[in-house]
Design an enzyme around this catalytic site. Structure first.
Site, PDB file in Angstrom:
ATOM      1  N   ASP A 100     -21.461 -11.104  -5.696  1.00 42.92           N
ATOM      2  CA  ASP A 100     -22.893 -10.925  -5.925  1.00 42.92           C
ATOM      3  C   ASP A 100     -23.605 -12.278  -5.913  1.00 42.92           C
ATOM      4  O   ASP A 100     -24.709 -12.407  -5.374  1.00 42.92           O
ATOM      5  CB  ASP A 100     -23.119 -10.238  -7.274  1.00 42.92           C
ATOM      6  CG  ASP A 100     -22.164  -9.077  -7.476  1.00 42.92           C
ATOM      7  OD1 ASP A 100     -22.612  -7.935  -7.462  1.00 42.92           O
ATOM      8  OD2 ASP A 100     -20.945  -9.337  -7.629  1.00 42.92           O
ATOM      9  N   ARG A 144     -24.020 -13.405  -2.423  1.00 37.78           N
ATOM     10  CA  ARG A 144     -25.126 -12.688  -1.784  1.00 37.78           C
ATOM     11  C   ARG A 144     -26.460 -13.311  -2.188  1.00 37.78           C
ATOM     12  O   ARG A 144     -27.332 -13.548  -1.355  1.00 37.78           O
ATOM     13  CB  ARG A 144     -25.113 -11.221  -2.233  1.00 37.78           C
ATOM     14  CG  ARG A 144     -24.065 -10.399  -1.531  1.00 37.78           C
ATOM     15  CD  ARG A 144     -24.003  -8.971  -2.085  1.00 37.78           C
ATOM     16  NE  ARG A 144     -23.022  -8.189  -1.327  1.00 37.78           N
ATOM     17  CZ  ARG A 144     -22.334  -7.170  -1.792  1.00 37.78           C
ATOM     18  NH1 ARG A 144     -22.483  -6.780  -3.061  1.00 37.78           N
ATOM     19  NH2 ARG A 144     -21.465  -6.528  -1.039  1.00 37.78           N
ATOM     20  N   SER A 192     -12.643 -10.088 -10.082  1.00 35.46           N
ATOM     21  CA  SER A 192     -13.425 -10.924  -9.149  1.00 35.46           C
ATOM     22  C   SER A 192     -14.904 -10.958  -9.548  1.00 35.46           C
ATOM     23  O   SER A 192     -15.642 -11.848  -9.135  1.00 35.46           O
ATOM     24  CB  SER A 192     -13.291 -10.395  -7.723  1.00 35.46           C
ATOM     25  OG  SER A 192     -13.817  -9.083  -7.627  1.00 35.46           O
ATOM     26  N   HIS A 215     -20.477  -6.327 -12.704  1.00 40.67           N
ATOM     27  CA  HIS A 215     -20.578  -6.241 -11.245  1.00 40.67           C
ATOM     28  C   HIS A 215     -21.169  -4.879 -10.957  1.00 40.67           C
ATOM     29  O   HIS A 215     -20.478  -3.859 -11.063  1.00 40.67           O
ATOM     30  CB  HIS A 215     -19.196  -6.398 -10.609  1.00 40.67           C
ATOM     31  CG  HIS A 215     -19.141  -6.030  -9.152  1.00 40.67           C
ATOM     32  ND1 HIS A 215     -19.829  -6.716  -8.187  1.00 40.67           N
ATOM     33  CD2 HIS A 215     -18.476  -5.038  -8.490  1.00 40.67           C
ATOM     34  CE1 HIS A 215     -19.583  -6.166  -6.996  1.00 40.67           C
ATOM     35  NE2 HIS A 215     -18.775  -5.147  -7.162  1.00 40.67           N
ATOM     36  N   ARG A 221     -19.515   8.517 -11.562  1.00 43.52           N
ATOM     37  CA  ARG A 221     -18.937   7.169 -11.635  1.00 43.52           C
ATOM     38  C   ARG A 221     -17.911   7.087 -12.756  1.00 43.52           C
ATOM     39  O   ARG A 221     -16.914   6.389 -12.643  1.00 43.52           O
ATOM     40  CB  ARG A 221     -20.041   6.125 -11.895  1.00 43.52           C
ATOM     41  CG  ARG A 221     -20.654   5.589 -10.613  1.00 43.52           C
ATOM     42  CD  ARG A 221     -21.365   4.263 -10.843  1.00 43.52           C
ATOM     43  NE  ARG A 221     -20.479   3.129 -10.660  1.00 43.52           N
ATOM     44  CZ  ARG A 221     -20.817   1.884 -10.904  1.00 43.52           C
ATOM     45  NH1 ARG A 221     -22.029   1.593 -11.331  1.00 43.52           N
ATOM     46  NH2 ARG A 221     -19.963   0.903 -10.719  1.00 43.52           N
ATOM     47  N   ARG A 251     -27.103 -16.308  -3.285  1.00 42.97           N
ATOM     48  CA  ARG A 251     -27.276 -17.657  -2.736  1.00 42.97           C
ATOM     49  C   ARG A 251     -27.705 -17.590  -1.269  1.00 42.97           C
ATOM     50  O   ARG A 251     -28.553 -18.364  -0.825  1.00 42.97           O
ATOM     51  CB  ARG A 251     -25.967 -18.452  -2.871  1.00 42.97           C
ATOM     52  CG  ARG A 251     -25.722 -18.880  -4.300  1.00 42.97           C
ATOM     53  CD  ARG A 251     -24.339 -19.476  -4.493  1.00 42.97           C
ATOM     54  NE  ARG A 251     -24.110 -19.725  -5.917  1.00 42.97           N
ATOM     55  CZ  ARG A 251     -23.483 -20.800  -6.397  1.00 42.97           C
ATOM     56  NH1 ARG A 251     -23.007 -21.714  -5.571  1.00 42.97           N
ATOM     57  NH2 ARG A 251     -23.322 -20.959  -7.689  1.00 42.97           N
ATOM     58  N   ASP A 305       0.869  -1.186   0.000  1.00 45.27           N
ATOM     59  CA  ASP A 305       0.000   0.000   0.000  1.00 45.27           C
ATOM     60  C   ASP A 305       0.901   1.230   0.000  1.00 45.27           C
ATOM     61  O   ASP A 305       1.976   1.212   0.601  1.00 45.27           O
ATOM     62  CB  ASP A 305      -0.911  -0.008   1.234  1.00 45.27           C
ATOM     63  CG  ASP A 305      -2.137   0.888   1.068  1.00 45.27           C
ATOM     64  OD1 ASP A 305      -3.270   0.358   1.019  1.00 45.27           O
ATOM     65  OD2 ASP A 305      -1.969   2.122   0.978  1.00 45.27           O
TER      66      ASP A 305
HETATM   67  N1  LIG Z   1     -15.255  -6.115  -6.975  1.00 50.56           N
HETATM   68  C1  LIG Z   1     -15.912  -6.214  -5.822  1.00 50.56           C
HETATM   69  O1  LIG Z   1     -16.730  -7.134  -5.638  1.00 50.56           O
HETATM   70  C2  LIG Z   1     -15.623  -5.196  -4.759  1.00 50.56           C
HETATM   71  C3  LIG Z   1     -16.211  -5.313  -3.480  1.00 50.56           C
HETATM   72  C4  LIG Z   1     -15.873  -4.352  -2.517  1.00 50.56           C
HETATM   73  C5  LIG Z   1     -14.999  -3.325  -2.821  1.00 50.56           C
HETATM   74  N2  LIG Z   1     -14.488  -3.218  -4.074  1.00 50.56           N
HETATM   75  C6  LIG Z   1     -13.573  -2.149  -4.468  1.00 50.56           C
HETATM   76  O2  LIG Z   1     -12.305  -2.379  -3.851  1.00 50.56           O
HETATM   77  C7  LIG Z   1     -11.601  -1.146  -3.797  1.00 50.56           C
HETATM   78  C8  LIG Z   1     -11.004  -0.968  -2.428  1.00 50.56           C
HETATM   79  O3  LIG Z   1     -12.034  -0.716  -1.499  1.00 50.56           O
HETATM   80  P1  LIG Z   1     -11.654  -0.388   0.021  1.00 50.56           P
HETATM   81  O4  LIG Z   1     -12.937  -0.298   0.761  1.00 50.56           O
HETATM   82  O5  LIG Z   1     -10.635  -1.356   0.483  1.00 50.56           O
HETATM   83  O6  LIG Z   1     -11.016   1.067  -0.119  1.00 50.56           O
HETATM   84  P2  LIG Z   1      -9.985   1.741   0.854  1.00 50.56           P
HETATM   85  O7  LIG Z   1      -9.997   3.157   0.523  1.00 50.56           O
HETATM   86  O8  LIG Z   1     -10.267   1.305   2.264  1.00 50.56           O
HETATM   87  O9  LIG Z   1      -8.591   1.095   0.458  1.00 50.56           O
HETATM   88  C9  LIG Z   1      -7.924   1.399  -0.719  1.00 50.56           C
HETATM   89  C10 LIG Z   1      -6.443   1.333  -0.412  1.00 50.56           C
HETATM   90  O10 LIG Z   1      -5.707   1.464  -1.628  1.00 50.56           O
HETATM   91  C11 LIG Z   1      -4.535   2.178  -1.301  1.00 50.56           C
HETATM   92  N3  LIG Z   1      -3.909   2.733  -2.483  1.00 50.56           N
HETATM   93  C12 LIG Z   1      -4.255   3.855  -3.176  1.00 50.56           C
HETATM   94  N4  LIG Z   1      -3.383   4.034  -4.186  1.00 50.56           N
HETATM   95  C13 LIG Z   1      -2.483   3.040  -4.136  1.00 50.56           C
HETATM   96  C14 LIG Z   1      -1.353   2.695  -4.905  1.00 50.56           C
HETATM   97  N5  LIG Z   1      -0.948   3.443  -5.949  1.00 50.56           N
HETATM   98  N6  LIG Z   1      -0.655   1.579  -4.579  1.00 50.56           N
HETATM   99  C15 LIG Z   1      -1.045   0.841  -3.532  1.00 50.56           C
HETATM  100  N7  LIG Z   1      -2.099   1.119  -2.757  1.00 50.56           N
HETATM  101  C16 LIG Z   1      -2.821   2.209  -3.059  1.00 50.56           C
HETATM  102  C17 LIG Z   1      -4.983   3.201  -0.315  1.00 50.56           C
HETATM  103  O11 LIG Z   1      -3.898   3.703   0.440  1.00 50.56           O
HETATM  104  C18 LIG Z   1      -5.976   2.432   0.520  1.00 50.56           C
HETATM  105  O12 LIG Z   1      -5.373   1.847   1.665  1.00 50.56           O
HETATM  106  C19 LIG Z   1     -12.613  -0.072  -4.196  1.00 50.56           C
HETATM  107  O13 LIG Z   1     -12.423   0.243  -5.549  1.00 50.56           O
HETATM  108  C20 LIG Z   1     -13.934  -0.764  -4.017  1.00 50.56           C
HETATM  109  O14 LIG Z   1     -14.945  -0.201  -4.805  1.00 50.56           O
HETATM  110  C21 LIG Z   1     -14.779  -4.150  -5.033  1.00 50.56           C
END
Ligand SMILES: NC(=O)c1ccc[n+]([C@@H]2O[C@H](COP(=O)([O-])OP(=O)(O)OC[C@H]3O[C@@H](n4cnc5c(N)ncnc54)[C@H](O)[C@@H]3O)[C@@H](O)[C@H]2O)c1
Ligand SMILES: NC(=O)c1ccc[n+]([C@@H]2O[C@H](COP(=O)([O-])OP(=O)(O)OC[C@H]3O[C@@H](n4cnc5c(N)ncnc54)[C@H](O)[C@@H]3O)[C@@H](O)[C@H]2O)c1
Ligand SMILES: NC(=O)c1ccc[n+]([C@@H]2O[C@H](COP(=O)([O-])OP(=O)(O)OC[C@H]3O[C@@H](n4cnc5c(N)ncnc54)[C@H](O)[C@@H]3O)[C@@H](O)[C@H]2O)c1
Ligand SMILES: NC(=O)c1ccc[n+]([C@@H]2O[C@H](COP(=O)([O-])OP(=O)(O)OC[C@H]3O[C@@H](n4cnc5c(N)ncnc54)[C@H](O)[C@@H]3O)[C@@H](O)[C@H]2O)c1
Lengths: 312, 312, 312, 312
Positions: free
Chosen positions: D146, D149, D141, D173, D86, D151, D32
């Site tokens: 979804d 959820r 992923s 998604h 968005r 199920r 991170d």
């Molecule tokens: N696909 C899915 O099913 C699903 C489900 C939930 C969340 N998400 C997505 O996952 C992502 C993360 O969500 P979150 O709640 O953990 O957010 P968050 O803000 O808690 O965490 C994101 C992290 O990424 C880090 N970050 C930013 N730029 C970076 C870089 N260049 N290199 C490394 N790390 C970096 C930040 O410091 C932060 O700790 C979001 O885009 C969210 O929408 C996807």
């Protein structure tokens, strides 16, 4: 079996997650005064049910969701306000327990109660007085987490599996806690005589001092970095719950009301204790050095003073 | 990761079952000269795959099924013939190893080898000579099973969880094995000072004697009652395999070639040892009483004599 | 929770092992008329406790060891004598149940009973009559094992994870059992339309025929090769026990007393059924082709005839 | 095996926790840009190691911590700014991937990449272009979460174990995702014909509509209540990682580059797909109704348009 967790904050929700993944209980209930928060945590946990052992998750801001629990873990917390002293925080938390516990004991009179909210030792002592529960049925998570931290650090330095490191931290969960070096062992070798393997040096007095320091301070570092500690305490809590629900007679350093433990009485602090379906019926007289015992006694004295300030 | 088990008898097949249920390896291969038996065991294991972590099971009477293994456990046995002495059995088993091992080393030159076939200490020593493998890459399951038996008995008498009992049996796997009472602990308390909990008495010298006796003799009782021992050794073997495949640096009482362990050299017997992806690179100098050390030395002497009888 | 297994033979002892490793029950009791055998199995299981989730194992040749059980699995068997017909075996087994079951119901009147002894469907029917238990509280393991075998074979040919293959075998556990091809699916695709992945062909009618044949005959091959089947049935039994003890409402093809299932009544055979803490309260009307339904009806007719021969 | 997770936020850190508890990988690395955060998460995870299967946890704000990974999950996110649309968020996230991915591919050129950051389908498509990786080695992923959820909700209404509910959500998604009702089954019964058990009604069109609605909107409700979703996505991600690392050939609804899937090409969206050590080499042609296929086609069109806006 039913586990209820009161307080669906960072600690409570993560403990539910850990307990569900480990299959620690068939039903897990979350209770929090923040209705939106508890509903959100329950939904998020439920959505993962497909990937976990069979379980049911429920939640509410109403205490009735805890009815009939076998174990209740209390993580509900009063946030430390800016400028607030630790002693003031203790006061606020004790106030919170006065509000929360009677309702819980009403709906779950036979449950075993595990206190996690800080300052955990004082809160445990106060909660015994508030509820009037038999002393074995309410205890604190104590230094289970701290001991787990120490074991990780020891294993990491020694270069052996953490499962082979046996060491307890006793006393207050917090700044005055005492690593029981004199009884610690690695693979049958007293830690103080550990010769070192894999080309590494033995664990010197300085190593031990650094590890002690790191254990005491890691919570602060973690809170500074991420705002709360939740993963390890979630597992430590789930571990304690399993010891109770599976009637394990496991020896864990939880915080219970001492009665002549090396002469120490009428205070809650952590020493190796037998945990089973009844809670904590007995402590274990792990041998201690003069220093360790001295540390335990000062912890006891200072904890007793804090309790007294709140009229207990 | 690939685990091969040579010998699909009571021990080998059950160890495959345990390893599969624990998810110890992604592929488990069984090899046995009895083609119908190995096919039957493989089918029976495969039919349970739905209820186990992802894995692949294969089997054959051809050694090529073991090709590319990461770990090979040898349980192939020469049955003790009526009237046959133990020393004659050892001879037969060593003969068997001369036939089996070279082919295995051909197809799996980089595997870690774990010997289980009895008499395991002599067989391990002979197998090192036969294969010429570096000594850390071939060792015996030793007293891991015996230690597990002792821990169960201690936990049962003491009335505590087996996870809190830390005790090793060292020496020969068999009649002369030595319980290391002096370094054993329960919940941080030296076993010799264990005060007793839950109204039970401390563990007296007689208790310890009875437990020692029961550990040494339980294999005989089990074999008399059911014809073989398989469940506990299956788990003990799977446990050792995990220590290797997961590179655990776990401390386990396996039987390896000693090199100046308390002055003992050039013999395979069990002492607490560091087990990881390389096998056994180091032993751990667990403190021993005079008696314990004396026992270890006589074990060494008699094992060396047996080896010499077979020209090693 | 307490699980008792009656009959500590190949099947019963292995089922205890699987149930212990999976943590299916806190106490596992084994009962067998062969006192030496049951003692040996219990010892062997106990010696592995260190490597398993917290549990207690006990055993006896006295039925009182089963007192207070939540689930009782019956695997006690009358060995098929040379020259003995299947129908004679059924007679012997029913005779055995007349001896064994009343004592069990005495000491564990509230348990759910799972019959495994063969011929399982007839034995289940007879046992319901012998005990007079409510029909939902006694059922047979049925074709859970057979379905698991089929799923493995399908997954193996199709080249996909077994967890993605959904298919049941219904009817009699044995020669006349019916694979329910018409409702089987792989990853949401009807099995009959499966296009094939990873360069493999679809599953042709011949493939299905071969798989059916292999499922029906594999028990014979395994028994020929190793004398008994135990690993897969051990897991299948543990799986059923978990569905009961964890109140899972899981859909499993167990053998229960049918009441107008597609018009079939008054016979025990396997169809997808809801298994929970009460046993089997309901069956599930999985759609069937004419052929499949016809097969089920002939199974029912022939099983009813066998039952009648024994006066039920 | 080594798993790296990029982004130690709510999702990334919880996924590490879930992966560690499930034993999904031997080494878990967190990366991170927020050094204090990643250090805090690593410490908190390490402190729980005693209660987990053997593993090593490391972390850094330097990409080299991901060197030699077998799987890399990307959860690094650009927070949605107030008033930001968005599509602008998508732009920011794609910008982030341009910065992050090249360095990762440098240090882990052979890893399988799993994208989680939202909007996941567009991000996956863009990431394929940015990295030039073979299309099977990078996927999103998708709708694994979804589907999980859905199920849960179906199992909850139907009153059966979630393991018996087989149903996929396909497409984007997010808001336009499509529940594949026509191929969904419960215990071998087409969901559309499910008769209802335990006195509950069948699943009506309205039930399905409500469930669909709840699946699409639950993320919003959870984020409103607790600020992020992390528990279920943590498990879903760990599940996908296991499919890769254990070479499971599991069928999961992940988002990969489609090539003539029912005529749909050159877009990343979720359909049932075969996931193994190579990533996603194949999709599975689960049968779809006209409506479902129509929905999938519009998802494809709108996703392609978004991609085009960013010059892909
Ligand atoms: N696909 C899915 O099913 C699903 C489900 C939930 C969340 N998400 C997505 O996952 C992502 C993360 O969500 P979150 O709640 O953990 O957010 P968050 O803000 O808690 O965490 C994101 C992290 O990424 C880090 N970050 C930013 N730029 C970076 C870089 N260049 N290199 C490394 N790390 C970096 C930040 O410091 C932060 O700790 C979001 O885009 C969210 O929408 C996807
Ligand atoms: N003993 C230990 O080893 C240990 C370790 C970590 C944290 N803690 C302690 O655990 C406590 C919780 O920490 P956290 O990070 O989860 O805090 P948090 O603020 O995230 O969560 C506390 C939760 O308690 C809820 N709450 C407040 N009053 C309540 C009431 N009357 N009834 C029900 N719920 C109520 C709040 O709504 C909140 O959701 C703190 O006291 C913390 O110091 C103890
Ligand atoms: N070390 C321990 O703690 C421990 C514990 C229990 C058993 N054992 C030992 O394990 C061994 C196996 O015991 P068991 O009960 O499984 O015996 P078993 O007779 O059931 O099985 C031995 C198997 O080895 C096979 N075999 C024989 N020659 C072979 C060859 N050349 N190649 C491949 N396979 C061959 C046989 O066909 C047979 O299936 C015995 O020596 C026993 O004493 C050791
Ligand atoms: N339903 C299935 O899917 C399935 C699968 C495999 C085996 N089986 C059946 O399970 C049964 C057991 O098979 P096994 O291989 O374990 O046989 P086994 O001969 O090894 O064991 C049977 C055991 O029952 C004991 N027994 C006999 N009479 C008893 C009594 N009155 N009380 C208590 N115990 C008694 C015997 O002493 C013996 O230990 C057989 O009927 C077999 O056909 C069923």
């Amino acid at each position: 079996s039913k586990l209820s967790i009161v307080g669906a904050g960072a600690v409570g929700a993560t403990m539910a997650y850990a307990a569900l993944m480990r299959g620690a209980a068939r039903t897990v209930a979350l209770m929090d005064i923040n209705a939106a928060k508890v509903e959100a945590e329950v939904l998020d946990l439920q959505h993962g049910i497909q990937f976990m052992p069979q379980a049911r998750v429920e939640g509410s801001d109403d205490v009735s969701v805890c009815a009939g629990s076998d174990v209740i873990v209390v993580t509900a917390g009063a946030k430390q306000k800016p400028g607030q002293s630790r002693i003031d925080l203790a006061g606020d938390t004790i106030g919170l327990m006065r509000k929360v516990l009677p309702g819980l004991v009403d709906v779950a009179p036979d449950a075993v109660y595990v206190m996690v909210t800080n300052p955990v030792d004082v809160v445990t002592y106060a909660s015994l007085k508030i509820t009037g529960l038999p002393s074995h049925r309410l205890f604190g998570s104590g230094t289970v987490l701290d001991s787990s931290r120490m074991r990780f650090l020891l294993a990491d330095r020694a270069g052996v599996a953490v499962q082979n490191v046996h060491a307890y931290i006793a006393g207050e969960h917090g700044d005055t806690e005492i690593p029981l070096w004199s009884s610690a062992t690695i693979g049958g070798v007293p830690l103080l005589d550990w010769p070192g393997v894999r080309g590494r040096a033995p664990l010197s007095a300085q190593d031990r001092e650094e590890i002690h320091h790191e254990v005491v301070n890691s919570a602060y570092r973690i809170i500074a970095g991420k705002g709360a500690t939740n993963y390890a305490i979630g597992l430590a809590g789930a571990r304690i719950v399993e010891a109770v629900l599976d009637d394990q007679h496991a020896i864990l350093p939880v915080s219970s009301l001492l009665d002549d433990y090396y002469g120490i009485s009428d205070v809650c602090l952590s020493v190796p204790s037998l945990v089973d379906r009844e809670g904590v019926r007995e402590t274990v007289s792990t041998p201690m050095s003069e220093d360790e015992l001295g540390g335990l006694r000062s912890s006891a004295t200072s904890l007793r003073e804090v309790a007294r300030q709140f009229g207990f």
